[in-house]
Motif scaffolding. Sequence first.
Motif, PDB file in Angstrom:
ATOM      1  N   UNK A 109       0.797  -1.235  -0.088  1.00 44.63           N
ATOM      2  CA  UNK A 109      -0.031   0.146   0.087  1.00 44.63           C
ATOM      3  C   UNK A 109       0.766   1.386   0.054  1.00 44.63           C
ATOM      4  N   UNK A 110       2.173   1.133   0.340  1.00 40.41           N
ATOM      5  CA  UNK A 110       2.757   2.316   0.662  1.00 40.41           C
ATOM      6  C   UNK A 110       4.436   1.945   0.441  1.00 40.41           C
ATOM      7  N   UNK A 111       5.280   3.181   0.377  1.00 40.74           N
ATOM      8  CA  UNK A 111       6.356   2.766   0.287  1.00 40.74           C
ATOM      9  C   UNK A 111       7.276   2.902   1.849  1.00 40.74           C
ATOM     10  N   UNK A 112       7.603   1.768   2.080  1.00 30.70           N
ATOM     11  CA  UNK A 112       7.881   1.470   3.645  1.00 30.70           C
ATOM     12  C   UNK A 112       9.438   1.557   3.566  1.00 30.70           C
ATOM     13  N   UNK A 113       9.977   2.210   4.770  1.00 28.27           N
ATOM     14  CA  UNK A 113      11.402   2.545   5.283  1.00 28.27           C
ATOM     15  C   UNK A 113      11.475   2.074   6.575  1.00 28.27           C
ATOM     16  N   UNK A 114      12.380   1.046   6.892  1.00 29.10           N
ATOM     17  CA  UNK A 114      12.509   0.705   8.261  1.00 29.10           C
ATOM     18  C   UNK A 114      14.052   0.759   8.673  1.00 29.10           C
ATOM     19  N   UNK A 115      14.449   1.890   9.106  1.00 29.49           N
ATOM     20  CA  UNK A 115      15.911   1.946   9.499  1.00 29.49           C
ATOM     21  C   UNK A 115      16.288   1.250  10.856  1.00 29.49           C
ATOM     22  N   UNK A 116      17.489   0.901  10.938  1.00 26.46           N
ATOM     23  CA  UNK A 116      18.199   0.639  12.375  1.00 26.46           C
ATOM     24  C   UNK A 116      18.644   2.089  12.937  1.00 26.46           C
ATOM     25  N   UNK A 117      18.357   2.144  14.248  1.00 24.29           N
ATOM     26  CA  UNK A 117      19.364   3.283  14.654  1.00 24.29           C
ATOM     27  C   UNK A 117      20.704   2.930  15.035  1.00 24.29           C
ATOM     28  N   UNK A 118      21.633   3.751  15.028  1.00 24.89           N
ATOM     29  CA  UNK A 118      22.776   3.778  15.359  1.00 24.89           C
ATOM     30  C   UNK A 118      23.254   2.506  16.380  1.00 24.89           C
ATOM     31  N   UNK A 119      23.967   1.852  16.256  1.00 22.92           N
ATOM     32  CA  UNK A 119      24.352   0.511  17.075  1.00 22.92           C
ATOM     33  C   UNK A 119      23.444  -0.387  17.472  1.00 22.92           C
ATOM     34  N   UNK A 120      22.403  -0.448  16.457  1.00 29.01           N
ATOM     35  CA  UNK A 120      21.175  -1.649  16.385  1.00 29.01           C
ATOM     36  C   UNK A 120      21.336  -2.125  15.122  1.00 29.01           C
ATOM     37  N   UNK A 121      21.238  -3.231  14.944  1.00 25.89           N
ATOM     38  CA  UNK A 121      21.139  -4.026  13.517  1.00 25.89           C
ATOM     39  C   UNK A 121      22.653  -3.679  12.781  1.00 25.89           C
ATOM     40  N   UNK A 122      22.414  -3.110  11.635  1.00 25.81           N
ATOM     41  CA  UNK A 122      23.657  -2.954  10.780  1.00 25.81           C
ATOM     42  C   UNK A 122      24.147  -1.430  10.630  1.00 25.81           C
ATOM     43  N   UNK A 123      23.655  -0.671  11.805  1.00 24.08           N
ATOM     44  CA  UNK A 123      23.910   0.875  11.585  1.00 24.08           C
ATOM     45  C   UNK A 123      24.870   0.972  12.669  1.00 24.08           C
ATOM     46  N   UNK A 124      26.084   1.794  12.305  1.00 26.15           N
ATOM     47  CA  UNK A 124      27.152   2.214  13.037  1.00 26.15           C
ATOM     48  C   UNK A 124      27.629   3.303  12.687  1.00 26.15           C
ATOM     49  N   UNK A 125      28.433   3.992  13.646  1.00 26.09           N
ATOM     50  CA  UNK A 125      29.317   5.259  13.539  1.00 26.09           C
ATOM     51  C   UNK A 125      30.651   5.382  14.249  1.00 26.09           C
ATOM     52  N   UNK A 126      31.192   6.150  13.760  1.00 24.36           N
ATOM     53  CA  UNK A 126      32.564   6.257  14.650  1.00 24.36           C
ATOM     54  C   UNK A 126      32.590   7.775  15.582  1.00 24.36           C
ATOM     55  N   UNK A 127      31.260   8.480  15.401  1.00 26.42           N
ATOM     56  CA  UNK A 127      31.273   9.648  15.934  1.00 26.42           C
ATOM     57  C   UNK A 127      30.757   9.411  17.590  1.00 26.42           C
ATOM     58  N   UNK A 128      31.118  10.438  18.415  1.00 25.38           N
ATOM     59  CA  UNK A 128      30.813  10.115  19.695  1.00 25.38           C
ATOM     60  C   UNK A 128      29.486  10.395  20.169  1.00 25.38           C
ATOM     61  N   UNK A 129      28.671  11.293  19.444  1.00 22.44           N
ATOM     62  CA  UNK A 129      27.413  11.943  19.844  1.00 22.44           C
ATOM     63  C   UNK A 129      26.534  10.945  20.031  1.00 22.44           C
ATOM     64  N   UNK A 130      25.790  10.862  20.909  1.00 22.31           N
ATOM     65  CA  UNK A 130      24.713   9.800  21.638  1.00 22.31           C
ATOM     66  C   UNK A 130      23.488  10.419  21.893  1.00 22.31           C
ATOM     67  N   UNK A 131      23.100  11.569  21.189  1.00 25.69           N
ATOM     68  CA  UNK A 131      21.843  12.499  21.322  1.00 25.69           C
ATOM     69  C   UNK A 131      20.983  11.919  20.514  1.00 25.69           C
ATOM     70  N   UNK A 132      19.769  12.150  20.895  1.00 30.00           N
ATOM     71  CA  UNK A 132      18.662  12.006  19.979  1.00 30.00           C
ATOM     72  C   UNK A 132      18.505  12.684  18.828  1.00 30.00           C
ATOM     73  N   UNK A 133      19.108  14.010  19.074  1.00 24.95           N
ATOM     74  CA  UNK A 133      19.221  14.905  17.634  1.00 24.95           C
ATOM     75  C   UNK A 133      20.339  14.368  16.591  1.00 24.95           C
ATOM     76  N   UNK A 134      21.098  13.351  16.793  1.00 22.34           N
ATOM     77  CA  UNK A 134      22.201  12.993  16.260  1.00 22.34           C
ATOM     78  C   UNK A 134      21.411  11.958  15.492  1.00 22.34           C
ATOM     79  N   UNK A 135      20.628  11.122  16.442  1.00 23.10           N
ATOM     80  CA  UNK A 135      19.872   9.860  15.515  1.00 23.10           C
ATOM     81  C   UNK A 135      18.983  10.366  14.683  1.00 23.10           C
ATOM     82  N   UNK A 136      18.274  11.549  15.068  1.00 24.32           N
ATOM     83  CA  UNK A 136      17.447  12.334  13.841  1.00 24.32           C
ATOM     84  C   UNK A 136      18.020  12.743  12.848  1.00 24.32           C
ATOM     85  N   UNK A 137      18.897  13.300  13.044  1.00 27.96           N
ATOM     86  CA  UNK A 137      19.956  13.612  11.888  1.00 27.96           C
ATOM     87  C   UNK A 137      20.168  12.678  10.749  1.00 27.96           C
TER      88      UNK A 137
END
Length: 301
Positions: free
Chosen positions: A73-101
């Motif tokens: 019915x729609x175009x579905x997008x299901x991301x993993x947040x950083x440090x969940x599933x296959x998402x990763x970062x070398x940045x040190x920011x752990x804020x909600x704002x950074x996840x949103x960005x």
Amino acid sequence: MVSFLEIYKFLLHGLMKMAGVRPQAIEIEPGTVINIWVPNETMKNKPAVVFLHGFAADGIITWQFQVLALAKKCAIYVPDFLFFGGSITDKTDRSVSFQAECMAKALRQLGVRRCTVVGLSYGGMVGFKMAEMYPDLVESMVVTCSAMALTQSISNAGLERIGFSSWSEYLVPNSVQGVKVLFQIACYELPWLPNCIFKDYFKTMFNNRKEKIELLQALVISDKEFYIPHLPQKMHLLWGENDLIFDTNTAHNLKAQIGENATAHFIEKSGHLAQLERPWVYNKHLKKILSSLWEENGCKN
């Protein structure tokens, strides 16, 4: 020894691909990669719905029943947040704002211009921040068992209800028994499962422990820091009536904070994980909400 959860994930991923979504890794900047399930090319002209998961699992496990119900019915997008599933970062920011960005950047790279965000718990808080930071991207939200932000007062009340001293103690358990307690609290009525399932879940799903604890530490803010942002989007609250973590009073307070743009629906005999406990009832409400939004916006589904 064969992992039940790994077998289940293998079968689930195959089922999802048959339903019309597939995983894709998006490097949004050097050192930061977002794993996200995306629709087939033929669905990309449909209204976009972005599902944001909570803290107990990755995106596709959390929203499996909703993806299967809505993929045509729609175009579905299901991301993993950083440090969940296959998402990763070398940045040190752990804020909600950074996840949103990071979520917004991944969606932009995929060509998503406007979307409805469906957020559970932690995912709801990230969704609210996305709606505040990117009002041109987020045109509406469906929020399940969450808060606009995890203030100290909301945090203390929730922890007192579930009998824990910190969110990391509850959400990043250090034993198999801790996993069982996590789901017993999150569900209205947890069905019997053999202990090997919880043991397997503990071994498989709680990697990146240090980073997840840091995410939880960054999540709680003082009541003085909290402000109610201007949110012009339509907001629909879809809640487990028996949620202990964010109870119905939390839902009513959230509705009052949002104002006239908010509606609230409560699902009987369901807890924090309403979308998994009573998926058919949840999906019925969700489909009705999405249809009303699409009709209002003149979209075809």
